[in-house]
Design an enzyme around this catalytic site. Structure first.
Site, PDB file in Angstrom:
ATOM      1  N   LYS A   1     -31.338 -17.653  24.547  1.00 53.82           N
ATOM      2  CA  LYS A   1     -31.520 -18.972  25.147  1.00 53.82           C
ATOM      3  C   LYS A   1     -30.292 -19.431  25.934  1.00 53.82           C
ATOM      4  O   LYS A   1     -30.419 -20.131  26.924  1.00 53.82           O
ATOM      5  CB  LYS A   1     -31.878 -20.010  24.071  1.00 53.82           C
TER       6      LYS A   1
ATOM      7  N   LYS B   1     -44.018 -11.337  25.379  1.00 54.42           N
ATOM      8  CA  LYS B   1     -44.647 -12.262  24.447  1.00 54.42           C
ATOM      9  C   LYS B   1     -45.356 -13.396  25.180  1.00 54.42           C
ATOM     10  O   LYS B   1     -44.891 -13.849  26.224  1.00 54.42           O
ATOM     11  CB  LYS B   1     -43.566 -12.885  23.541  1.00 54.42           C
TER      12      LYS B   1
ATOM     13  N   LYS C   1     -44.764 -20.319  26.317  1.00 59.73           N
ATOM     14  CA  LYS C   1     -45.044 -21.575  27.000  1.00 59.73           C
ATOM     15  C   LYS C   1     -44.272 -21.676  28.308  1.00 59.73           C
ATOM     16  O   LYS C   1     -44.616 -22.475  29.171  1.00 59.73           O
ATOM     17  CB  LYS C   1     -44.694 -22.762  26.103  1.00 59.73           C
TER      18      LYS C   1
END
Ligand code: TRP
Length: 350
Positions: A118, A211, A214
């Site tokens: 991240k 994966k 969102k």
């Protein structure tokens, strides 16, 4: 004395919930209700650890918090029998996280792959909260002295860190814990991850090696829990596949990530094994399998979307559920905080 078994888990209110969240986590949350006392938390404090461009600002955050709450309930979590609340309503999360900040070591956190992913290349610019995220997560779980934590595969490393923190706290404060007469010097349990969902890794519908996420730019890559029946069916029909027919055995799915993913989704939603699904659809045309999968997705997911829509239309009702849930959560949390403060040597107001 063994710890009373208790389940805790959390979901971040950051944007669209999708089929991956549902099959990887929420389905398990629903299931655990049959055997355990469960606490399900909308982790709004975790949600603000990345830039405001990522979490969307105050209006979005409140909207997403209510939407995740609605998803929990629409999926079948019973907020009367179990506890559903949002993290920021119980101050113990932040308080215990501070104590844990002084137990956890920089080196432990520096190894967390989610932080590395991240934060990306520009680590200097990541928030301190993003680095500290796993410590707050340990506090979430241990504030309720939870023993079992249903999570997706990607949270395994964070659960290991929670265990390390619990163990180091128990060691560092061992004498104090024994002096308080708490559980033979074992104040915090070592929480166990439950990574047993029907599909712990749901992949993108556009690329079977990535994966479902969102944050994927293509909305066709995922099935959102709020998608209506037509949208769901269309996304399944458009899902990427390869030109071969489906194999008759699971081995034939190797090196065919898209086919493997769709068969996995079918198996998870129908409660069958992949082998069983292939016995029915193997050698057949991909299009007829896709039709069956679209129908299955619609049958299972459209009612949840409908119920979520109904629930979010009445924010007052959702807020009342969160209030009530947080009152019950706080009662447990306050007890842990009281004992933790005594153990550490913080003088409490009496
Ligand atoms: N980190 C988890 C996730 O991204 C969310 C989370 C926060 C959580 N606190 C938790 C999960 C405590 C389980 C237990 O999915």
């Amino acid at each position: 004395m063994p710890f009373v078994e208790r389940v805790f888990s959390g979901v971040q209110p950051t944007g669209n919930l999708h089929l991956g969240n549902y099959l990887g986590a929420i389905v398990n949350f629903v299931k655990m209700q049959e055997t355990h006392n469960c606490i399900y938390c909308v982790v709004d404090m975790h949600a603000i650890t990345q830039g405001v461009d990522v979490w969307g600002g105050p209006v979005e955050l409140a909207r997403n918090t209510r939407e995740v709450t609605a998803a929990f309930i629409a999926a079948g979590i019973d907020p009367k029998k179990h506890i559903v609340f949002n993290q920021s309503q119980v101050s113990g999360h932040a308080e215990l996280a501070w104590i844990f900040n002084c137990v956890a070591r920089m080196g432990w956190l520096g190894r967390m792959t989610q932080f590395k992913e991240k934060a990306g290349k520009d680590r200097e610019n990541a928030s301190v909260g993003l680095f500290d995220y796993p410590v707050l997560m340990a506090a979430d779980i241990l504030l309720y002295r939870a023993t079992h934590v249903p999570v997706g595969e990607d949270q395994k490393q964070h659960l290991e860190l929670s265990r390390d923190i619990a163990q180091k706290f128990n060691n560092d404060f061992g004498d104090s814990i024994r002096a308080q007469g708490t559980n033979d010097g074992l104040f915090f349990p070592l929480p166990e991850p439950l990574i047993t969902g029907p599909a712990t890794r749901v992949m993108s519908l556009r690329d079977g090696t990535k994966k479902m996420s969102k944050s994927d730019a293509s909305d066709n890559s995922r099935i959102n829990l709020t998608d209506d029946a037509d949208t769901i069916a269309q996304k399944i029909r458009k899902a990427k596949t390869d030109p071969e027919p489906l194999p008759t055995e699971e081995k034939g799915l190797e090196a065919r990530p898209e086919a493997d993913n769709l068969v996995g989704i079918f198996a998870a939603l129908s409660g069958r094994s992949k082998a069983d699904v292939l016995r029915e659809f193997g050698n057949g045309q991909f299009s007829s399998f896709k039709n069956a999968l679209a129908e299955l997705c619609v049958t299972k997911l459209a009612p949840i979307a409908g119920e979520m829509k109904r629930l979010v239309a009445d924010p007052g009702h959702i807020d009342a559920i969160l209030n009530e849930g947080s009152d019950r959560a706080r009662a447990i949390a306050d007890e842990t905080m009281k004992l933790s403060k005594d153990i550490v040597g913080f003088i409490r107001r009496r």
